[in-house]
Design a protein around this motif. Sequence first.
Motif, PDB file in Angstrom:
ATOM      1  N   GLU A 148       0.802  -1.221   0.000  1.00  0.00           N
ATOM      2  CA  GLU A 148       0.000   0.000   0.000  1.00  0.00           C
ATOM      3  C   GLU A 148       0.835   1.272   0.000  1.00  0.00           C
ATOM      4  N   ASP A 196       0.354   9.040  -7.380  1.00  0.00           N
ATOM      5  CA  ASP A 196      -0.712   8.999  -6.386  1.00  0.00           C
ATOM      6  C   ASP A 196      -0.957  10.395  -5.805  1.00  0.00           C
ATOM      7  N   LYS A 211     -10.468   8.874  -4.957  1.00  0.00           N
ATOM      8  CA  LYS A 211      -9.399   7.892  -4.745  1.00  0.00           C
ATOM      9  C   LYS A 211      -8.255   8.437  -3.888  1.00  0.00           C
ATOM     10  N   ARG A 214      -5.981   8.545  -1.006  1.00  0.00           N
ATOM     11  CA  ARG A 214      -5.640   7.526  -0.002  1.00  0.00           C
ATOM     12  C   ARG A 214      -4.638   8.010   1.040  1.00  0.00           C
ATOM     13  N   LEU A 251     -10.878  11.237   2.533  1.00  0.00           N
ATOM     14  CA  LEU A 251     -10.153  10.051   2.077  1.00  0.00           C
ATOM     15  C   LEU A 251     -11.103   8.987   1.553  1.00  0.00           C
ATOM     16  N   GLN A 252     -10.561   8.151   0.681  1.00  0.00           N
ATOM     17  CA  GLN A 252     -11.306   6.994   0.199  1.00  0.00           C
ATOM     18  C   GLN A 252     -11.609   6.071   1.370  1.00  0.00           C
ATOM     19  N   GLN A 253     -12.876   5.652   1.488  1.00  0.00           N
ATOM     20  CA  GLN A 253     -13.287   4.795   2.605  1.00  0.00           C
ATOM     21  C   GLN A 253     -14.013   3.578   2.041  1.00  0.00           C
ATOM     22  N   PRO A 285      -7.233  -1.502  -1.174  1.00  0.00           N
ATOM     23  CA  PRO A 285      -6.196  -0.752  -0.450  1.00  0.00           C
ATOM     24  C   PRO A 285      -6.805   0.203   0.564  1.00  0.00           C
ATOM     25  N   LYS A 286      -6.172   0.289   1.717  1.00  0.00           N
ATOM     26  CA  LYS A 286      -6.646   1.176   2.775  1.00  0.00           C
ATOM     27  C   LYS A 286      -6.157   2.602   2.530  1.00  0.00           C
ATOM     28  N   SER A 287      -6.810   3.530   3.163  1.00  0.00           N
ATOM     29  CA  SER A 287      -6.357   4.919   3.160  1.00  0.00           C
ATOM     30  C   SER A 287      -5.556   5.172   4.433  1.00  0.00           C
ATOM     31  N   HIS A 288      -4.753   6.226   4.409  1.00  0.00           N
ATOM     32  CA  HIS A 288      -3.815   6.453   5.516  1.00  0.00           C
ATOM     33  C   HIS A 288      -3.827   7.924   5.912  1.00  0.00           C
ATOM     34  N   VAL A 302      -9.679   3.355   6.962  1.00  0.00           N
ATOM     35  CA  VAL A 302      -8.633   4.381   7.146  1.00  0.00           C
ATOM     36  C   VAL A 302      -7.726   3.958   8.292  1.00  0.00           C
TER      37      VAL A 302
END
Length: 897
Positions: A273, A279, A346, A348, A366-368, A373-376, A391
Motif C-alpha cells: 500500500e 498517487d 481515490k 488515499r 479520504l477513500q473509505q 487498499p486502505k487509506s492512511h 482508514v
Amino acid sequence: MPSVLSSSPFLSLRPDKDCGRNKGSSGPPSPPSKSFRSVASPALSERSGSNYFGGGSSVGNGQPSTGYTTPREDNYDNDDEFLRLDKPQQDILLLHGPRQKYQLERSMELPELKHPDEILVQVLAIGLNPVDWKGADYDFGQPSYPWVNGRDFAGIVIRAPRRPSRVQQGDVVFGPSTDYRDIRKAAYQEYVVTTDYNVSRIPNGVSVKEGAALGVAFTAAIIALGVSFGLDFSKIRTGPRGPDLLSQVRSFDPRELPEDIRDEIFGGIASSERPQAGDWIAVWGANGVTGQLVVQLAKLAGLKVACVADLAKGGAILNNIGADFMVDRYDSGRAIEILRAVTGGKLRFGIDVVGKETADSLQKALQQEESGPKSHLLGLSGMPKNKALGVVHHQVPIKVFHEAPTVGETISRWLEDLLIAKSLKLPEVSVASGGLNGVNEALDSLRSGQVSGRRIVVPVGGGDGNGKKDDENLQGPAGTAGLYGTGGAADLSYHEALNSDPDRIKFAYWVPNVSGGLVISKIPQKTHWDLKSNQRYAQTAERWGFEYALSQIRFMAGYGADSQHEPVSISHALLAATEKLKLIVALLPGPWNPAVAAKMVASIDCFTEGRTCVNIVSGWFKAEFTSIGQWWLDHAERYRRSREFIECLKGIWTQDSFTYRGDFYQFKDYPLKPKPLSWPGRPHPEIFQGGNSDDAKENAATVSDYYFMNGNTLEGFQAQIGDVKERAAKNNHPVKFAINAFVICRETEEEAYNVLAEIQGKADPEAVEGFRQQVQNAGASTKNNSGMWANSSFKDLIQYNDGFKTRLIGTKEQIAERIVLLKALGASILLTAFLHYEEEIEQFGREVIPLVRDLEKKGRGKDVEYEIEQTGHVYAESKPEDSNQAAVYSKHGWSKK
C-alpha cells in the motif's frame, strides 16, 4: 563572534574563544558560576538519586537526563583550545513551572559529552516552534521542573565527536532536539549537546537563520512521509536521490527500537500500500513550515499534492513550491467535496498539520472502503477520536531519528544534499531581537497567531539583536559566501565534503615540473615550473578538490621543455607541502632500477601516510635513452621491460623476501624494509601506466591498477576501454581508467574556442614538428601502427597528450556535462591541464567540480546511452573550431595546419 575559517561547500568558522563569558562592555558583570544541581527541585533530586545530575540517559528507562557538569580535561584531547579556558560558562533559559515565563539564568556550567558520537555546539540561532509554548502552557513534554526547552538550533561545532565523522570542529550545523528528555540537547541555551548523526552542515547560500528554522519541520516531514507512509525517496529523478526509510527501519531487530514506536514502524503501512509516483496526497495546513516541506518532499518523490490552506496568506508560496491543487481552508465542508472531486474519490493519503478538527475533516475526504487498499491519515497535531472505515491512523515515530543512528545520519546527509542542490525552497524566516531574553516575547507572537507560514528565529550570542551581524559573519567575504571562500591550505573541509561520495569521478592535474607549460605554443602562459610555484599549485589544487597530481619525467631538454625537475624529488617536496593530495610519481624503466625506485617510493610513502603512486613510462624519446648510455629497445621490448618493472615493484613491496628471474631484472631473497603503507584495497602504492598499443593494453590488463588514456574521439574511447576491459576479464585482473584532458573554461563557448585557436595559431612549428616525428615514429613501430599519437594531427600534438581531443572546452556547465559522459564511459580519474595554472586550477575546483558533484548526485554519469544522447555530439569528427575559428586565425595571421 565567530569568523570565517575555511573554504568549503559548508560554512566553517572559528569558535568564540570566550565561551560565552565575555558579553561585551555593556550590562552587569556575570555572577559566579552556578551548578546545575541547584536548578533541580528537591523532589526531583530525591526521586532520581544522588547520581542523577552526573549522568543517566533517557534511553531505555524513560527517565530524563540533565548531565550538566564542568568539562574535565581527561575527557578530551589535550590540544583543544576550548578546554584551556577556566570553567567555560553559558546562559540558559529555564522554565520553572507550567504557564510561566522562561527565566534567564546566567553563568551556568556547560553540558557534558558522554558518548563518542556526541558533539558540543555553540548556539548562534534558535528556531521557535509551536510546541515551545504549547508544552509550557499545557504542561506536556516537560520531564520535570525547572527545565530547558527548545527544539531547533544552529551553531558552531566546538567539540567534534571522538570517532571518525563528517562533522568536524568549526563546522556550522543545524538540527532538531527530538530527544527532549535529555536536557543537554535543548536549544534554549548557549551550548547544546547533540550527536553528529542528528545535525546537518549549513552549505553556501543558506543562512544560519534559515538553518535554524529547518530541523524539526524537515525531520517530521520526512519521517511522516518516509516511515509512516513508506514513501520511497530513492527513485527521485529531479534532485539528489534520497533514502527508502521504511525498508531501512524495518531491517532492524524490533528490540533495537523504543517500544512505543515499534507498532508504527513494523505494523503500520503494508508494503503493498505504499504510495507510488502519480498517487494523490492531501496536506491540510500546507502553508505552515512543516506543511511546505511535506509538499516539496512529496513532489520530489513524484506524488500529486492537493493543499488545504489559508490561500490569502499562503497561496503564492504553495504555488511556488509546486502544489498541484489548492483549496481554501475556511469552508471545511466545501474543501472536503473539492478534494473528493479532484482526486476522483481515490485520495488515499492525507497529512494534517493543524489539529484534531481539521484531521477529522481530512479523514472524511479520504477513500473509505471495506475492501481493497486502505487509506492512511497522519496528524502532526492531533488525530480524530474515531477511525473511519478503511482508514489507518498513523503517528510520526520521531524517536527513530535519535534512537537509530543510521537513520539519523541518512536523514541529515540527504538534507545536506538537498540544500546544496537547491532542491528545496526554504521557508520564510522572521528574526526576533533580544537574544535568549527575547524568546518570551517571540513566543507570545506565536501564541497570538500573528505568525503564519514562517519561522521565528532568535539570534544568540554576539549578534546585534536583529540577526544581521551573525549572518554577515557567517556568509564570508564578499564574493566567497562560505562555499567558495579563501581559506588556508591546511583547511581541507571543502575538499573532504566535495569528495565524500565513493562513486565519484576523481580529479588529477599535470604537475608543470618542466618549463614551457603544458602546450607547445608561444602564447603567454601564467604557468611556472619552479618549486615554490608548484607547491602553491599543489596546495590550491588540494584545497579545491583535486585528489591526484601527476609529475612529468624528462631526462633532457626538448620540444619546448628546456628545463626539467626530476619527478621523484619534486613529488616528495609537493607531498611535504600538502596533506591529502596524492602524487603520481613518473618512473622510466631503463634509467631507473626497480630496486632503487621501490626503496625511494616506499620511504616517501611512509613519510606521507600512503599518498604516493607511480606512473610507469615505457618511453618514446629515443635521444633521452641513448644520450645517457641506455639501450633503445624496440616498442614491444620496452613494454615487456615495463611489465617486468611493475612485477618487481609489486613483489618487492608486498613480499617479505623477493625473488625474481626475468629477462631484464633479477632478484634473489631481497627484503625491503620498511615497506610502503598498505590497507584493504591498497596492498601497495597505486600503479598507473599509459599507451595506446596492444602491448600497452596488455600490460594494463595484466599488472597495472590504472590505465592512462590520451584524448580521443567518443568511438576511440569506447573501443579502447572495451578492449582493455575484455583483456582484463580474461586475466581476471581489475583495472581502472584515467583520461587526459586540456581544460579551457570560459564564460562563453565562443571565448573558450577563441583561446584554443590562439594556442594553436601561436604554436611553435619547429618544436611541434620535432615532437611529432619522435612520437609518431614510436607509434609507428608497433605491430598495427596503433601506438600513442599514431593518429594525432599537428594541432592535436600542440598539447602533449592529445588533451584538446577530450573536448573540455566551453562553459563550466558544458564541461561538467562532458565529464559525466567520460565517467559513464568508464573513467575513474580525469587528468587535467591548463593554460594558466595561476588562475585556472582554483577556477576549475570552484566552478566545475561542484557542478559535476551535483550531476552525480542526480544519478548522472552511470547511463552511457543517456550521456551520449546528451553530450556525445561534441566528440564528432567535425570539430567546432573548424567551422567557427577560421576567421580568428585569419585575423591574427596565425598558422593553421
